[in-house]
Write a protein that holds these residues in place. Structure first.
Motif, mmCIF file in Angstrom:
data_model
loop_
_atom_site.group_PDB
_atom_site.id
_atom_site.type_symbol
_atom_site.label_atom_id
_atom_site.label_comp_id
_atom_site.label_asym_id
_atom_site.label_seq_id
_atom_site.Cartn_x
_atom_site.Cartn_y
_atom_site.Cartn_z
ATOM 1 N N ASN A 1 7.938 2.923 3.627
ATOM 2 C CA ASN A 1 8.622 2.569 2.383
ATOM 3 C C ASN A 1 8.872 1.073 2.185
ATOM 4 O O ASN A 1 9.435 0.678 1.175
ATOM 5 N N GLN B 1 0.812 -1.214 0.000
ATOM 6 C CA GLN B 1 0.000 0.000 0.000
ATOM 7 C C GLN B 1 0.844 1.262 0.000
ATOM 8 O O GLN B 1 1.828 1.386 0.733
ATOM 9 N N ASP B 2 0.447 2.224 -0.815
ATOM 10 C CA ASP B 2 1.127 3.503 -0.920
ATOM 11 C C ASP B 2 0.883 4.323 0.351
ATOM 12 O O ASP B 2 -0.276 4.549 0.723
ATOM 13 N N ASP C 1 0.991 7.339 0.739
ATOM 14 C CA ASP C 1 0.277 8.587 0.430
ATOM 15 C C ASP C 1 -1.241 8.431 0.546
ATOM 16 O O ASP C 1 -1.965 9.444 0.517
ATOM 17 N N THR C 2 -1.726 7.196 0.679
ATOM 18 C CA THR C 2 -3.164 6.980 0.857
ATOM 19 C C THR C 2 -3.598 7.202 2.305
ATOM 20 O O THR C 2 -4.790 7.137 2.609
#
Length: 279
Positions: free
Chosen positions: A268, A57-58, A60-61
């Motif tokens: 990350n 999962q990113d 930024d979400t």
């Protein structure tokens, strides 16, 4: 009871712990399974409430400011899928850890086996639950409960109704010849906080239209729900009541600090090799 019941299993009805420690304990349980021939089923909760990100999962979400303001912890799971907001009260979680050579090699067959006690526990609570009969399209991909509903591993209720709601999400990964399955079961709904942890512009009604809970379906109290689920897990594999050993708790604390609680992993998916990355 399954054929697995002739092996050594322990049932841990765990204390509430922070998200990094809860994820670390799964890896530690995997080590115990191999080293000591001792399998684990457990029921647990999260303190503080935690957002667990899917493996890919990113970051930024995530609405990091919201999580910080509301005192919500963030960690990252070894399993894929979308993020799950694990409320201290509204979420009940479980783990099953077993040697890979003792369970089906086919992923769908293994899901079917490991979800047996989850479905049985819900039924004992009076919840008409089953695997989803049909897929439902994704509403918001970063959220596990708002992603597409998959009949292979998503549990809905009421199973016989026209508009079943998702009540449990389940996921698996393999590590060092061990299969680990964990899942989240909605005891109650906290829609504002569930959508609040994500950066997307979501209304709480988006969540309540898709998701249901044990409390909504039956009204039983949380303590009874936890006890019923634990009993179903224990009956399924013939587990003895157990607990974590001190060395396991120490190992989990070290792993939580080095991996599951580190910004490198959470944001990350990066680790130094000696810290124990994804196998």
């Amino acid at each position: 009871m399954t054929d697995l019941a002739d092996r050594r299993w322990r049932l841990v009805v765990d204390d509430a712990r922070d998200g990094a420690t809860q994820m670390a304990l799964e890896e530690v349980a995997a080590r115990t399974t191999i080293a000591d021939d001792r399998r684990t089923v457990r029921v647990y909760s999260w303190e503080p409430s935690t957002l667990s990100l899917g493996y890919r999962q990113d970051p930024d979400t995530v609405d990091w400011n919201y999580c910080d303001r509301e005192g919500i912890d963030v960690t990252r799971r070894q399993t894929g899928g979308g993020g799950i907001y694990h409320d201290r009260y509204a979420d009940i979680s479980y783990t099953i850890v077993a040697p890979a050579d003792e369970v089906p090699g086919d992923l769908m067959d293994c899901y079917a086996l490991f979800c047996e006690p989850i479905l049985e526990g819900l039924r004992r609570m009076g919840v008409d639950a089953d695997f989803a009969a049909a897929e439902q399209a994704s509403i918001y991909q970063p959220s596990c409960y708002l992603r597409d509903i998959n009949p292979a591993h998503d549990v809905v209720a009421p199973a016989s109704g026209d508009r079943p709601g998702k009540i449990s999400g389940n996921a698996q990964y393999r590590q060092r010849d061990v299969v680990i399955q964990h899942g989240s079961i909605s005891y109650d709904l906290e829609p504002e906080r569930h959508v609040g942890v994500f950066a997307g512009d979501l209304e709480p009604e988006t969540f309540t239209d898709r998701v249901t809970s044990i409390r909504e379906q039956t009204g039983i109290d949380r303590e009874e729900a936890v006890s019923t689920l634990a009993q179903a897990l224990g009956d399924w594999c013939g587990a003895d009541e157990g607990s974590w050993r001190e060395d396991e708790l120490e190992a989990a604390a070290d792993l939580a600090e080095a991996k599951y609680g580190s910004d490198a992993w959470i944001r990350n998916r990066e680790l130094r090799e000696q810290d124990g990355g994804r196998p």
